[in-house]
Scaffold this motif. Structure first.
Motif, PDB file in Angstrom:
ATOM      1  N   SER A  95     -12.350  28.320  23.471  1.00  0.00           N
ATOM      2  CA  SER A  95     -12.247  28.199  22.012  1.00  0.00           C
ATOM      3  C   SER A  95     -12.948  29.380  21.349  1.00  0.00           C
ATOM      4  CB  SER A  95     -12.890  26.891  21.536  1.00  0.00           C
ATOM      5  OG  SER A  95     -12.265  25.772  22.135  1.00  0.00           O
ATOM      6  N   GLN A  96     -12.339  29.916  20.317  1.00  0.00           N
ATOM      7  CA  GLN A  96     -12.914  31.038  19.575  1.00  0.00           C
ATOM      8  C   GLN A  96     -13.159  30.596  18.134  1.00  0.00           C
ATOM      9  OE1 GLN A  96     -10.246  34.360  20.078  1.00  0.00           O
ATOM     10  NE2 GLN A  96     -10.707  34.584  22.251  1.00  0.00           N
ATOM     11  N   TRP A  97     -14.314  29.986  17.916  1.00  0.00           N
ATOM     12  CA  TRP A  97     -14.646  29.444  16.601  1.00  0.00           C
ATOM     13  C   TRP A  97     -15.572  30.357  15.807  1.00  0.00           C
ATOM     14  CZ3 TRP A  97     -15.787  23.502  17.564  1.00  0.00           C
ATOM     15  CH2 TRP A  97     -14.595  22.883  17.965  1.00  0.00           C
ATOM     16  N   GLY A  98     -16.054  31.411  16.433  1.00  0.00           N
ATOM     17  CA  GLY A  98     -16.945  32.320  15.725  1.00  0.00           C
ATOM     18  C   GLY A  98     -18.365  31.790  15.635  1.00  0.00           C
ATOM     19  N   THR A  99     -19.074  32.215  14.604  1.00  0.00           N
ATOM     20  CA  THR A  99     -20.466  31.825  14.385  1.00  0.00           C
ATOM     21  C   THR A  99     -20.527  30.532  13.581  1.00  0.00           C
ATOM     22  OG1 THR A  99     -21.107  34.153  14.348  1.00  0.00           O
ATOM     23  CG2 THR A  99     -22.676  32.585  13.409  1.00  0.00           C
ATOM     24  N   PRO A 100     -21.423  29.608  13.924  1.00  0.00           N
ATOM     25  CA  PRO A 100     -21.509  28.376  13.132  1.00  0.00           C
ATOM     26  C   PRO A 100     -21.883  28.669  11.685  1.00  0.00           C
ATOM     27  CG  PRO A 100     -23.368  28.551  14.662  1.00  0.00           C
ATOM     28  CD  PRO A 100     -22.401  29.614  15.033  1.00  0.00           C
ATOM     29  N   VAL A 101     -21.245  27.955  10.768  1.00  0.00           N
ATOM     30  CA  VAL A 101     -21.537  28.142   9.344  1.00  0.00           C
ATOM     31  C   VAL A 101     -22.651  27.216   8.882  1.00  0.00           C
ATOM     32  CG1 VAL A 101     -19.193  28.921   8.834  1.00  0.00           C
ATOM     33  CG2 VAL A 101     -19.733  26.489   8.671  1.00  0.00           C
ATOM     34  N   GLU A 102     -23.026  26.273   9.737  1.00  0.00           N
ATOM     35  CA  GLU A 102     -24.096  25.340   9.384  1.00  0.00           C
ATOM     36  C   GLU A 102     -24.731  24.819  10.665  1.00  0.00           C
ATOM     37  OE1 GLU A 102     -23.526  22.042   6.310  1.00  0.00           O
ATOM     38  OE2 GLU A 102     -23.385  20.960   8.219  1.00  0.00           O
ATOM     39  N   VAL A 103     -26.056  24.849  10.725  1.00  0.00           N
ATOM     40  CA  VAL A 103     -26.797  24.310  11.870  1.00  0.00           C
ATOM     41  C   VAL A 103     -27.841  23.344  11.319  1.00  0.00           C
ATOM     42  CG1 VAL A 103     -28.255  24.814  13.857  1.00  0.00           C
ATOM     43  CG2 VAL A 103     -26.466  26.436  13.192  1.00  0.00           C
ATOM     44  N   LEU A 104     -27.686  22.057  11.642  1.00  0.00           N
ATOM     45  CA  LEU A 104     -28.635  21.051  11.173  1.00  0.00           C
ATOM     46  C   LEU A 104     -29.582  20.679  12.304  1.00  0.00           C
ATOM     47  CD1 LEU A 104     -26.399  18.596   9.091  1.00  0.00           C
ATOM     48  CD2 LEU A 104     -27.727  20.556   8.302  1.00  0.00           C
ATOM     49  N   PRO A 105     -30.886  20.650  12.060  1.00  0.00           N
ATOM     50  CA  PRO A 105     -31.851  20.258  13.094  1.00  0.00           C
ATOM     51  C   PRO A 105     -31.678  18.794  13.470  1.00  0.00           C
ATOM     52  CG  PRO A 105     -32.923  20.444  10.963  1.00  0.00           C
ATOM     53  CD  PRO A 105     -31.531  20.969  10.776  1.00  0.00           C
ATOM     54  N   PRO A 106     -32.311  18.367  14.553  1.00  0.00           N
ATOM     55  CA  PRO A 106     -32.114  16.987  15.017  1.00  0.00           C
ATOM     56  C   PRO A 106     -32.436  15.953  13.945  1.00  0.00           C
ATOM     57  CG  PRO A 106     -33.266  18.278  16.669  1.00  0.00           C
ATOM     58  CD  PRO A 106     -33.198  19.130  15.443  1.00  0.00           C
ATOM     59  N   GLY A 107     -31.582  14.937  13.871  1.00  0.00           N
ATOM     60  CA  GLY A 107     -31.804  13.830  12.957  1.00  0.00           C
ATOM     61  C   GLY A 107     -32.468  12.671  13.682  1.00  0.00           C
ATOM     62  N   PRO A 108     -32.428  11.472  13.107  1.00  0.00           N
ATOM     63  CA  PRO A 108     -33.012  10.292  13.762  1.00  0.00           C
ATOM     64  C   PRO A 108     -32.288   9.983  15.071  1.00  0.00           C
ATOM     65  CG  PRO A 108     -32.554   9.875  11.432  1.00  0.00           C
ATOM     66  CD  PRO A 108     -31.889  11.164  11.773  1.00  0.00           C
ATOM     67  N   PRO A 109     -32.947   9.298  16.002  1.00  0.00           N
ATOM     68  CA  PRO A 109     -32.296   8.943  17.273  1.00  0.00           C
ATOM     69  C   PRO A 109     -31.063   8.075  17.045  1.00  0.00           C
ATOM     70  CG  PRO A 109     -34.677   8.585  17.389  1.00  0.00           C
ATOM     71  CD  PRO A 109     -34.350   8.853  15.957  1.00  0.00           C
ATOM     72  N   ASP A 110     -30.048   8.266  17.898  1.00  0.00           N
ATOM     73  CA  ASP A 110     -28.864   7.422  17.817  1.00  0.00           C
ATOM     74  C   ASP A 110     -29.108   6.121  18.573  1.00  0.00           C
ATOM     75  OD1 ASP A 110     -28.651   8.043  20.515  1.00  0.00           O
ATOM     76  OD2 ASP A 110     -26.941   9.392  20.272  1.00  0.00           O
ATOM     77  N   ALA A 111     -28.062   5.335  18.758  1.00  0.00           N
ATOM     78  CA  ALA A 111     -28.211   4.024  19.403  1.00  0.00           C
ATOM     79  C   ALA A 111     -28.704   4.131  20.839  1.00  0.00           C
ATOM     80  CB  ALA A 111     -26.875   3.281  19.362  1.00  0.00           C
ATOM     81  N   HIS A 112     -28.527   5.304  21.454  1.00  0.00           N
ATOM     82  CA  HIS A 112     -28.961   5.508  22.841  1.00  0.00           C
ATOM     83  C   HIS A 112     -30.321   6.200  22.918  1.00  0.00           C
ATOM     84  CE1 HIS A 112     -24.913   4.324  23.988  1.00  0.00           C
ATOM     85  NE2 HIS A 112     -24.433   5.222  23.156  1.00  0.00           N
ATOM     86  N   GLY A 113     -30.924   6.448  21.762  1.00  0.00           N
ATOM     87  CA  GLY A 113     -32.227   7.095  21.743  1.00  0.00           C
ATOM     88  C   GLY A 113     -32.178   8.610  21.767  1.00  0.00           C
ATOM     89  N   SER A 114     -30.984   9.189  21.714  1.00  0.00           N
ATOM     90  CA  SER A 114     -30.842  10.644  21.755  1.00  0.00           C
ATOM     91  C   SER A 114     -30.864  11.219  20.342  1.00  0.00           C
ATOM     92  CB  SER A 114     -29.529  11.039  22.444  1.00  0.00           C
ATOM     93  OG  SER A 114     -29.503  10.592  23.781  1.00  0.00           O
ATOM     94  N   ARG A 115     -31.416  12.415  20.233  1.00  0.00           N
ATOM     95  CA  ARG A 115     -31.406  13.143  18.962  1.00  0.00           C
ATOM     96  C   ARG A 115     -30.593  14.416  19.156  1.00  0.00           C
ATOM     97  NH1 ARG A 115     -36.267  15.094  17.619  1.00  0.00           N
ATOM     98  NH2 ARG A 115     -35.899  15.008  15.371  1.00  0.00           N
TER      99      ARG A 115
END
Length: 200
Positions: free
Chosen positions: A35-55
């Motif tokens: 895939s050639q999507w280029g550079t991300p236009v937005e990078v958000l830092p980790p949010g609250p843990p999901d249902a499995h405890g992952s961020r």
């Protein structure tokens, strides 16, 4: 002494990945996929843990011309730096902004409200298709005119369907009157009706 230093160094816990490593992990995933999507236009830092405890870090890439808006996403585990595409049920996060413009739109935070744009009604397949087209139009308009595009259809327990703003699968957004003002100024629906999703 040297052996002791090496042993101590080997016991140091792995540091969480920084943004550079996260972007690199995403790049590697896309490269592997071709895939050639280029550079991300937005990078958000980790949010609250999901249902499995992952961020997760969340990376958004520029939309494909003619493609589904906001569909180019990669998430990266905040602990292991494992990159993948959003899993089923993943709730896409949106950034917070105080200004409204086409390049810096009104965006929202997660909360307990949705904005009812049209009144709920039982609809047939033809009307449902019409509502789906209208949702796509509103999201495109939002992207062009300063509102984060999260319009969707929501069907209640009575089988009634409505166009809503802010519904994210299992949660809503914080009430923000700027959304109502945008809706009044740019659509025929008026200000809409804010609905509290939490039981009284």
């Amino acid at each position: 002494m040297i052996l002791a230093l090496f042993a101590a160094a080997g016991c140091e816990p792995r540091q969480p990945p920084g943004q550079g490593e996260v972007v690199g992990a995403s790049d590697n995933l896309l490269l592997h996929e071709g895939s050639q999507w280029g550079t991300p236009v937005e990078v958000l830092p980790p949010g609250p843990p999901d249902a499995h405890g992952s961020r997760w870090w969340q990376l958004r890439y520029a939309d494909e011309i003619g493609g589904v808006r906001g569909s180019r996403l990669v998430i990266v585990d905040a602990h292991s730096a494992w990159a993948q595409h959003p899993y089923a049920g993943y709730v896409v996060r949106v950034p917070t902004s105080a200004k409204s413009s086409a390049t810096n739109p009104v965006v929202v935070q997660e909360g307990a409200f949705i904005l009812m744009v049209t009144p709920p009604a039982v609809v047939d397949d033809e009307k449902m298709a019409e509502l789906e087209r209208e949702v796509a139009r509103l999201n495109a308009l939002g992207g062009e005119a300063g509102l984060y595009p999260i319009f969707s259809l929501r069907t209640n327990r009575a089988g009634e369907t409505a166009i809503v703003y802010g519904w994210q699968g299992d949660r809503g957004i914080q009430r923000d009157d700027r959304v109502s003002e945008w809706l009044t100024a740019r659509t025929p629906y008026g200000a809409g009706t804010w609905v509290d999703l939490l039981p009284p």
